[in-house]
Every structure is written in structure tokens, then in C-alpha cells.
Design a protein around this motif. Structure first.
Motif, PDB file in Angstrom:
ATOM      1  N   GLN A 176       0.829  -1.201   0.000  1.00 34.72           N
ATOM      2  CA  GLN A 176       0.000   0.000   0.000  1.00 34.72           C
ATOM      3  C   GLN A 176       0.868   1.257   0.000  1.00 34.72           C
ATOM      4  OE1 GLN A 176      -2.574  -0.554   3.450  1.00 34.72           O
ATOM      5  NE2 GLN A 176      -4.178  -1.450   2.159  1.00 34.72           N
ATOM      6  N   PHE A 177       1.907   1.248   0.794  1.00 35.29           N
ATOM      7  CA  PHE A 177       2.837   2.375   0.874  1.00 35.29           C
ATOM      8  C   PHE A 177       3.499   2.628  -0.482  1.00 35.29           C
ATOM      9  CE2 PHE A 177       7.386   3.488   2.311  1.00 35.29           C
ATOM     10  CZ  PHE A 177       7.170   4.845   2.142  1.00 35.29           C
ATOM     11  N   LYS A 178       3.963   1.560  -1.121  1.00 39.93           N
ATOM     12  CA  LYS A 178       4.602   1.711  -2.428  1.00 39.93           C
ATOM     13  C   LYS A 178       3.639   2.269  -3.471  1.00 39.93           C
ATOM     14  CE  LYS A 178       8.079  -1.991  -2.058  1.00 39.93           C
ATOM     15  NZ  LYS A 178       8.525  -3.288  -2.634  1.00 39.93           N
ATOM     16  N   ASP A 179       2.408   1.794  -3.441  1.00 40.75           N
ATOM     17  CA  ASP A 179       1.405   2.284  -4.392  1.00 40.75           C
ATOM     18  C   ASP A 179       1.207   3.789  -4.239  1.00 40.75           C
ATOM     19  OD1 ASP A 179       1.033  -0.223  -5.431  1.00 40.75           O
ATOM     20  OD2 ASP A 179      -0.799  -0.647  -4.302  1.00 40.75           O
ATOM     21  N   ILE A 180       1.144   4.252  -3.003  1.00 44.92           N
ATOM     22  CA  ILE A 180       0.974   5.684  -2.739  1.00 44.92           C
ATOM     23  C   ILE A 180       2.179   6.461  -3.244  1.00 44.92           C
ATOM     24  CG2 ILE A 180       0.836   7.432  -0.915  1.00 44.92           C
ATOM     25  CD1 ILE A 180      -0.805   5.372   0.704  1.00 44.92           C
ATOM     26  N   VAL A 186       7.218   8.896  -7.166  1.00 44.90           N
ATOM     27  CA  VAL A 186       8.442   8.378  -6.550  1.00 44.90           C
ATOM     28  C   VAL A 186       8.724   6.989  -7.106  1.00 44.90           C
ATOM     29  CG1 VAL A 186       9.634   7.829  -4.404  1.00 44.90           C
ATOM     30  CG2 VAL A 186       7.939   9.677  -4.457  1.00 44.90           C
ATOM     31  N   SER A 187       9.950   6.771  -7.524  1.00 43.97           N
ATOM     32  CA  SER A 187      10.331   5.483  -8.086  1.00 43.97           C
ATOM     33  C   SER A 187      10.224   4.380  -7.034  1.00 43.97           C
ATOM     34  CB  SER A 187      11.773   5.553  -8.609  1.00 43.97           C
ATOM     35  OG  SER A 187      12.291   4.267  -8.851  1.00 43.97           O
ATOM     36  N   GLU A 188       9.685   3.238  -7.453  1.00 44.00           N
ATOM     37  CA  GLU A 188       9.608   2.096  -6.539  1.00 44.00           C
ATOM     38  C   GLU A 188      10.999   1.632  -6.131  1.00 44.00           C
ATOM     39  OE1 GLU A 188       7.589  -2.365  -6.340  1.00 44.00           O
ATOM     40  OE2 GLU A 188       6.922  -0.907  -7.843  1.00 44.00           O
ATOM     41  N   VAL A 190      13.512   3.569  -5.498  1.00 44.07           N
ATOM     42  CA  VAL A 190      13.932   4.453  -4.404  1.00 44.07           C
ATOM     43  C   VAL A 190      13.313   3.995  -3.092  1.00 44.07           C
ATOM     44  CG1 VAL A 190      13.711   6.795  -3.454  1.00 44.07           C
ATOM     45  CG2 VAL A 190      14.353   6.468  -5.852  1.00 44.07           C
ATOM     46  N   ILE A 191      12.015   3.704  -3.109  1.00 44.74           N
ATOM     47  CA  ILE A 191      11.340   3.260  -1.892  1.00 44.74           C
ATOM     48  C   ILE A 191      11.918   1.939  -1.397  1.00 44.74           C
ATOM     49  CG2 ILE A 191       9.143   2.503  -0.928  1.00 44.74           C
ATOM     50  CD1 ILE A 191       9.386   5.515  -1.295  1.00 44.74           C
ATOM     51  N   ASP A 192      12.167   0.999  -2.308  1.00 45.23           N
ATOM     52  CA  ASP A 192      12.765  -0.284  -1.920  1.00 45.23           C
ATOM     53  C   ASP A 192      14.127  -0.069  -1.259  1.00 45.23           C
ATOM     54  OD1 ASP A 192      10.768  -2.061  -2.667  1.00 45.23           O
ATOM     55  OD2 ASP A 192      11.480  -2.208  -4.737  1.00 45.23           O
ATOM     56  N   ARG A 193      14.916   0.825  -1.832  1.00 47.30           N
ATOM     57  CA  ARG A 193      16.245   1.090  -1.273  1.00 47.30           C
ATOM     58  C   ARG A 193      16.134   1.686   0.132  1.00 47.30           C
ATOM     59  NH1 ARG A 193      18.000   4.033  -5.079  1.00 47.30           N
ATOM     60  NH2 ARG A 193      17.905   6.116  -4.156  1.00 47.30           N
ATOM     61  N   TRP A 194      15.217   2.604   0.296  1.00 52.68           N
ATOM     62  CA  TRP A 194      15.041   3.226   1.609  1.00 52.68           C
ATOM     63  C   TRP A 194      14.548   2.230   2.645  1.00 52.68           C
ATOM     64  CZ3 TRP A 194      12.462   8.689   0.590  1.00 52.68           C
ATOM     65  CH2 TRP A 194      13.369   9.476  -0.124  1.00 52.68           C
ATOM     66  N   ILE A 195      13.639   1.341   2.234  1.00 46.96           N
ATOM     67  CA  ILE A 195      13.128   0.325   3.158  1.00 46.96           C
ATOM     68  C   ILE A 195      14.251  -0.599   3.620  1.00 46.96           C
ATOM     69  CG2 ILE A 195      11.667  -1.748   3.293  1.00 46.96           C
ATOM     70  CD1 ILE A 195       9.666  -0.278   1.472  1.00 46.96           C
ATOM     71  N   ASN A 196      15.114  -0.990   2.693  1.00 48.42           N
ATOM     72  CA  ASN A 196      16.172  -1.948   3.007  1.00 48.42           C
ATOM     73  C   ASN A 196      17.371  -1.319   3.700  1.00 48.42           C
ATOM     74  OD1 ASN A 196      14.778  -4.138   1.821  1.00 48.42           O
ATOM     75  ND2 ASN A 196      15.504  -3.553  -0.219  1.00 48.42           N
ATOM     76  N   GLU A 197      17.697  -0.077   3.327  1.00 50.45           N
ATOM     77  CA  GLU A 197      18.947   0.526   3.808  1.00 50.45           C
ATOM     78  C   GLU A 197      18.750   1.571   4.901  1.00 50.45           C
ATOM     79  OE1 GLU A 197      21.112   1.996   0.446  1.00 50.45           O
ATOM     80  OE2 GLU A 197      21.037   0.062  -0.632  1.00 50.45           O
TER      81      GLU A 197
END
Length: 212
Positions: A176-180, A186-188, A190-197
Motif C-alpha cells: 500500500q505504501f509503495k502504491d501511494i 516516486v520510483s519504486e 527508491v522506496i525499496d532502497r530506503w526500506i532496506n537501507e
């Protein structure tokens, strides 16, 4: 409420009487619906009638409540949604926990953009609220991986799409967060990187930010 003050004060659970009244009279002056949690009938824990201000809570309690609010009302982290997106959270905190937040918008983001990641300038600045989500992601994960009966009921009522993700609530909420984020440009990746790092993010206030 069709009752006298003397009758009210002698009730075993006066807060439930107030909630039941508003539940049966669902429109307030602002036209906002008063949802199911305006009564304690659905939960085991009785709530205090004492009103608390948000800033009087300790940091840990605020973090947990903020995480729960993002889980239950994900529209609040959508920068493109209208400001009325915060109203359900105000009602939820007040009626369920007797907590008043004078400036609830500031809990999520007073505006602004994230311009730097680990000291490096981003090519495309990101709404500040998404950095706030990353900051509280560990707490969100703890809540969703240890759901009690009360939180489960709240998810069913306020975020039914997430309820369908059981038992993988956390991954469902991340989707849900990624969809928003994607809807807001915002690139997915970028969000994946922020979640992991969990990088260090720097932002500027909305009043100081302008696009070239």
C-alpha cells in the motif's frame, strides 16, 4: 443524551454511553461520520474518561500510536489527498484513546521535500512524509507482526484491503505504501532502497523549496 448529569455521573461506564450516543447520531457539526469505535462494546479494555494532550505522552507511546494511525489510515501519508484525510485519525485518537492532537497535520509532514540521501542530492526530490514513514518503519513492522485482537478489529474496519492480506500484514501494508509513493511520482526502486537501507535523509521546508 436524554439523561441528567446525576444519572450520567453514576453510570458504571459513562464513556461508553457517550460513544453509543454519537454512534447512533453519526453526523457532527463538521459532517464527519463517527465510526464503530465510538463504543467500547467491541473491545475488552475499558478506556479512561481523562483527556490527554498528545505532547503529554511519552515518546514510545506516541511512536506506537503514530505507527497505528499510518496502518489504519494510509491516506494520511498520501501527499495528493485532501487535508480532510487527517480527520479520521483525530476522531480515532480522541474517541478510542481520549487523546487530543491540536496540529495533527504536523505529525505527518508540515510540507517540504527530501532533497538529499546520505549527503547526495536526489535527482527528483521526494515528499517529506515518505521519509517520516521510513523513520517509523520498524515500529510499523512490530505492530503488524504482533497484532492483538483490538488492532485486528480496527484493521478490518478501517483498512479492509489490508485485512485481506492476513497473515502477511506487513508486506500487505508495504505494498500500500509503495502504491501511494508511485502515484506521487516516486520510483519504486527508491522506496525499496530506503526500506532496506534506512539511509540518512535531508529535507527542506515547503516554504524554502521551489522547483527550477
Amino acid at each position: 443524551m436524554n439523561t441528567t448529569y446525576d444519572e450520567f455521573r453514576k453510570m458504571d461506564d459513562p464513556i461508553s454511553a457517550v460513544r453509543r450516543y454519537y454512534k447512533n447520531n453519526p453526523k457532527g457539526k463538521a459532517g464527519q461520520s463517527m465510526p464503530w469505535w465510538m463504543t467500547t462494546d467491541n473491545v475488552d479494555k475499558p478506556y479512561s474518561f481523562n483527556i490527554q494532550m498528545w505532547n503529554s505522552l511519552d515518546v514510545k507511546e506516541r511512536d506506537i500510536l503514530l505507527a497505528k494511525s499510518m496502518i489504519l489510515f494510509p491516506r494520511a501519508i498520501d501527499p495528493s489527498a485532501e487535508n480532510t484525510k487527517y480527520y479520521p485519525i483525530s476522531l480515532w485518537l480522541c474517541s478510542c484513546y481520549q487523546i487530543v492532537v491540536p496540529n495533527i497535520r504536523d505529525l505527518f509532514s508540515a510540507g517540504g521535500r527530501i532533497t538529499h540521501e546520505n549527503g547526495k542530492m536526489l535527482k527528483n526530490p521526494v515528499p517529506k512524509v515518505f521519509g517520516m514513514v521510513i523513520k517509523h518503519l520498524d515500529t510499523i513492522s512490530k505492530v503488524l507482526n504482533n497484532i492483538d485482537d483490538e488492532m485486528a478489529l480496527m484493521i478490518v474496519e478501517h483498512n479492509p484491503a489490508l485485512a485481506k492480506c492476513a497473515p502477511n500484514f506487513y508486506q500487505g501494508w508495504i505494498s500500500q505504501f509503495k502504491d501511494i509513493a508511485v502515484r506521487n511520482g516516486v520510483s519504486e526502486d527508491v522506496i525499496d532502497r530506503w526500506i532496506n537501507e534506512k539511509p540518512t535523509l535531508k529535507s527542506v521546508d515547503k516554504t524554502k523549496y521551489s522547483t527550477p
